[in-house]
Design a protein around this motif. Structure first.
Motif, PDB file in Angstrom:
ATOM      1  N   ALA A 234       0.819  -1.216   0.000  1.00  0.00           N
ATOM      2  CA  ALA A 234       0.000   0.000   0.000  1.00  0.00           C
ATOM      3  C   ALA A 234       0.852   1.266   0.000  1.00  0.00           C
ATOM      4  O   ALA A 234       0.315   2.379   0.049  1.00  0.00           O
ATOM      5  CB  ALA A 234      -0.925   0.007   1.218  1.00  0.00           C
TER       6      ALA A 234
ATOM      7  N   THR B 200       2.734   4.482  -0.983  1.00  0.00           N
ATOM      8  CA  THR B 200       2.414   5.476  -2.018  1.00  0.00           C
ATOM      9  C   THR B 200       3.658   6.195  -2.530  1.00  0.00           C
ATOM     10  O   THR B 200       3.569   7.012  -3.435  1.00  0.00           O
ATOM     11  CB  THR B 200       1.429   6.521  -1.462  1.00  0.00           C
ATOM     12  OG1 THR B 200       1.993   7.144  -0.297  1.00  0.00           O
ATOM     13  CG2 THR B 200       0.107   5.862  -1.085  1.00  0.00           C
ATOM     14  N   ALA B 201       4.820   5.901  -1.963  1.00  0.00           N
ATOM     15  CA  ALA B 201       6.059   6.574  -2.372  1.00  0.00           C
ATOM     16  C   ALA B 201       6.898   5.655  -3.243  1.00  0.00           C
ATOM     17  O   ALA B 201       6.743   4.432  -3.222  1.00  0.00           O
ATOM     18  CB  ALA B 201       6.852   6.991  -1.137  1.00  0.00           C
ATOM     19  N   ASP B 202       7.795   6.247  -4.010  1.00  0.00           N
ATOM     20  CA  ASP B 202       8.762   5.484  -4.795  1.00  0.00           C
ATOM     21  C   ASP B 202       9.910   5.115  -3.868  1.00  0.00           C
ATOM     22  O   ASP B 202      10.788   5.934  -3.584  1.00  0.00           O
ATOM     23  CB  ASP B 202       9.259   6.315  -5.971  1.00  0.00           C
ATOM     24  CG  ASP B 202      10.248   5.545  -6.842  1.00  0.00           C
ATOM     25  OD1 ASP B 202      10.404   4.327  -6.617  1.00  0.00           O
ATOM     26  OD2 ASP B 202      10.861   6.150  -7.721  1.00  0.00           O
TER      27      ASP B 202
ATOM     28  N   THR C 299       4.050   7.398   5.519  1.00  0.00           N
ATOM     29  CA  THR C 299       4.022   7.238   4.067  1.00  0.00           C
ATOM     30  C   THR C 299       4.097   5.762   3.684  1.00  0.00           C
ATOM     31  O   THR C 299       3.462   5.319   2.724  1.00  0.00           O
ATOM     32  CB  THR C 299       5.180   8.002   3.408  1.00  0.00           C
ATOM     33  OG1 THR C 299       5.105   9.378   3.792  1.00  0.00           O
ATOM     34  CG2 THR C 299       5.128   7.893   1.891  1.00  0.00           C
TER      35      THR C 299
ATOM     36  N   TRP D 253       3.828  -5.934  -7.699  1.00  0.00           N
ATOM     37  CA  TRP D 253       4.427  -4.768  -7.033  1.00  0.00           C
ATOM     38  C   TRP D 253       5.742  -5.173  -6.374  1.00  0.00           C
ATOM     39  O   TRP D 253       6.756  -4.469  -6.493  1.00  0.00           O
ATOM     40  CB  TRP D 253       3.462  -4.222  -5.979  1.00  0.00           C
ATOM     41  CG  TRP D 253       4.056  -3.144  -5.123  1.00  0.00           C
ATOM     42  CD1 TRP D 253       4.114  -1.801  -5.390  1.00  0.00           C
ATOM     43  CD2 TRP D 253       4.703  -3.310  -3.850  1.00  0.00           C
ATOM     44  NE1 TRP D 253       4.748  -1.133  -4.371  1.00  0.00           N
ATOM     45  CE2 TRP D 253       5.130  -2.034  -3.414  1.00  0.00           C
ATOM     46  CE3 TRP D 253       4.973  -4.422  -3.055  1.00  0.00           C
ATOM     47  CZ2 TRP D 253       5.802  -1.843  -2.207  1.00  0.00           C
ATOM     48  CZ3 TRP D 253       5.646  -4.236  -1.844  1.00  0.00           C
ATOM     49  CH2 TRP D 253       6.051  -2.946  -1.439  1.00  0.00           C
TER      50      TRP D 253
END
Length: 249
Positions: free
Chosen positions: A45, A47-49, A66, A120
């Motif tokens: 989940a 959301t950052a690279d 984050t 992912w």
């Protein structure tokens, strides 16, 4: 000592192959989903690279929410394995690298929480190891066992299957599975990453289903499933290459 054995094998003309059965970062330290409470979907989940982030940056992301702690622990595990592989890269030793095997089977935690989360993780693993750690000696083996778990074809070099047959059954060439994998992966090198007995070399050439290599599983399959005559035949066949055929470094 392990690194020395691997280097010696490469110097003697052997091809180094490593599989990563990844113990879950938290919980009972096992790769089996039934034995761990680790939930990949929570880590995915993020959301950052995170693939290019330093450890300090990752810790900050955990603190501000984050990314989850479990996501951070995933990256820590990847970094630890990359550190183990770095000496082989420094020595210019190529490695056939098979991480996250059998995802489509659903029994390992990296495959039990859905194909999207698996993809992912595969992307994170590939980017972290090749871009952040600059490990360019790895030949990546995708072993998802299902087209639902198909990884981006720019992130792997070899597509493989784990194929087992009953003890009394002739292995043959596994033509049907070869053709299905060939059609799905469009030009990739194909391999039998795990098998219960040795394939039939003559049948492979007859059926135009020539696997690049096979990986006979542990001793039960060597002693109970595979005859001495079959081993002698495949290692002495003109259709196979063995370490004896390879030049030493």
């Amino acid at each position: 000592q392990r690194q020395m054995c691997i280097r010696d094998r490469a110097k003697d003309g052997g091809i180094v192959g490593l599989s990563w059965l990844w113990n879950a970062p938290t919980g009972n330290g096992t790769p089996f989903d039934k034995d761990t409470a680790f939930d990949l979907s929570v880590a995915a989940a993020a959301t950052a690279d995170i693939a290019q982030s330093t450890d300090a940056q990752l810790q900050t992301m955990v603190e501000n929410g984050t990314i989850s702690q479990s996501c951070y622990e995933l990256v820590q595990d990847i970094d630890a394995v990359a550190e183990e592989l770095q000496p082989l890269a420094d020595a210019d030793i190529p490695v056939i690298w098979r991480p996250l095997p059998d995802a489509g089977g659903g029994w390992y935690w990296w495959g039990a929480h859905g194909a999207e989360n698996y993809r992912w993780l595969w992307s994170l693993l590939f980017q972290r190891m090749t871009e952040y750690h600059q490990l360019h000696n790895l030949l990546w083996v995708w072993n998802g066992q299902s087209d639902s778990y198909w990884a981006d074809d720019t992130t792997y070099d070899i597509a493989s299957l784990d194929l087992y047959v009953n003890q009394e059954e002739s292995y043959g060439s596994r033509y049907e599975q070869f053709l299905a994998l060939k059609n799905m992966t469009d030009g990739k090198i194909l391999a039998l990453s795990e098998c219960s007995t040795v394939p039939d070399v003559n049948a492979m050439f007859r059926d135009n289903a020539v696997w690049s290599y096979f990986g006979l599983w542990y001793d039960t399959y060597l002693y109970d499933y595979t005859s001495k005559e079959a081993l002698i035949d495949i290692y002495n066949s003109q259709g196979t290459l063995t370490r004896d055929d390879a030049p030493t470094m």
